[in-house]
Design an enzyme around this catalytic site. Structure first.
Site, short mmCIF file in Angstrom:
data_model
loop_
_atom_site.label_atom_id
_atom_site.label_comp_id
_atom_site.label_asym_id
_atom_site.label_seq_id
_atom_site.Cartn_x
_atom_site.Cartn_y
_atom_site.Cartn_z
N ASP A 54 38.13 0.27 58.80
CA ASP A 54 39.04 -0.58 58.03
C ASP A 54 40.44 -0.02 58.07
OD1 ASP A 54 39.71 -2.65 55.87
OD2 ASP A 54 40.31 -0.76 54.93
N TYR A 59 49.27 0.84 56.07
CA TYR A 59 48.90 2.25 56.20
C TYR A 59 49.73 2.93 57.28
CZ TYR A 59 44.75 0.51 53.69
OH TYR A 59 43.90 -0.10 52.80
N LYS A 85 44.21 -6.29 57.27
CA LYS A 85 44.67 -7.01 56.09
C LYS A 85 45.92 -7.82 56.39
CE LYS A 85 42.54 -3.42 53.35
NZ LYS A 85 42.37 -2.42 54.42
#
Length: 340
Positions: A54, A59, A85
């Site tokens: 994930d 990030y 995401k």
């Protein structure tokens, strides 16, 4: 490693390994690591049998996705599950204006722009495909439409409205066209996840730290709703950002900040019960969420090979049923929490 198959809508579904890899730390979260160290950690995770990864544009402001690229390039696409995401676009910015100063280190100079619209979802998805270097992403989560991120319930509600009136239809179209297998929300609060689940046709929620050995309030209504509707849970932050791994030592982290005294005291009581049964606190913390039937995978992160190898070893510890019973008896766990 054991797997759990999820197929809510009959499209073939997704097979999760019980332990996934949360790739936020590969975005130089809290400290910078080299590309070589990041790749060594990913390779170590693969060697443990982990096949679920994930990530998110946030990030490391694209760095996490970029570091997954060379690692995934040598793998058969059907051999792993990948989620990312949507909800943020990364824009070039001066170094002193970038997002995450003091949180992410040595990242590209980018600033986040929240965009939960249909076009924003599609732009974010396309950019993730390019950074990752893959032909498809299995799961997309709308990222952080919560109070923790936006500062107030009013601001969170506004972002939910923006998403549900526009970006939601982008994810729905991608799933209905078979471009992605499933979509959901990556959320810091179970109450916000509950709101989304009531309003749309969501498959999965990545719930960060809100169903753990320390917190089970999601059993009030959200997790029963998930069971009723066949919604799966990916559980991030099983250690509540640190304290359930380190124990209640001074300076231990809870929710990304120093743990307050009441949290340290509660963790100390939980740890005392674990010790009576010759179980380490961290072992109980990692295995607890997996006992709920809606939980498909638990995804602690890691910046070093030793960390992912240690997480894998924790799954092999046998937890006696009496430990869970004692935690419930002492009021340290909800009585309705599913346990072996």
């Amino acid at each position: 490693m054991k797997t759990r198959h999820f197929d809510r809508i009959g499209n073939g579904g997704i097979t999760f390994t019980e332990l996934g890899f949360g790739a936020a730390p590969l975005g130089n979260l809290y400290r910078a690591i080299s590309d070589e160290d990041a790749n060594a950690t990913l390779q170590a995770a693969w060697a443990t049998g982990c096949r679920y990864y994930d990530t998110a544009p946030l990030y490391g402001l694209g760095l996490s996705e970029t570091r997954l690229n060379p690692f995934l390039r040598g793998k058969k696409r059907d051999d792993y599950v990948l989620s990312s995401k949507v909800g943020r676009i990364m824009r070039v910015a001066p170094p002193d204006k970038r997002t995450g100063i003091g949180k992410f280190f040595e990242t590209p100079s980018r600033r986040e722009v929240y965009d939960y619209s249909y076009d924003g979802v599609m732009r974010s998805f396309e950019a993730s495909l390019e950074r990752l270097g893959v032909d498809r992403i299995d799961i997309l989560f709308v990222h952080d439409v919560d109070i923790f991120t936006h500062g107030s319930k009013e601001a969170s509600d506004a972002r939910i409205e923006e998403f549900m009136s526009s970006g939601y239809y982008g994810l729905l179209a991608l799933r209905d066209q078979g471009v992605i297998k499933a979509f959901g929300g990556g959320i810091n609060e179970w109450q916000v996840a509950h709101t989304l689940a009531e309003r749309g046709d969501f498959d999965l929620f990545l719930l960060a730290g809100r169903y753990t050995l320390l917190e089970q309030e999601a059993l009030q209504s959200f997790l029963p709703l998930c069971q009723k509707r066949g919604i799966g849970i990916v559980l991030g932050g099983p250690y509540n950002s640190g304290v359930l791994a380190t124990g209640p030592k001074p300076g231990a982290f809870y929710n990304y900040s120093e743990a307050p005294k009441e949290i340290l005291d509660r963790v100390a009581r939980i740890e005392a019960v674990c010790k009576r049964h010759n179980v380490r606190l961290i072992e109980a913390a990692l295995q607890f969420p997996l006992q709920h039937p809606s939980v498909m995978s638990v995804i602690p992160g890691g910046q070093r090979p030793a960390e992912v190898e240690s997480n894998r070893a924790l799954l092999d510890t046998r937890i006696p049923a009496a430990l869970w019973a004692d935690l419930k008896q002492e009021g340290l766990m909800r009585a309705d929490a599913p346990t072996a």
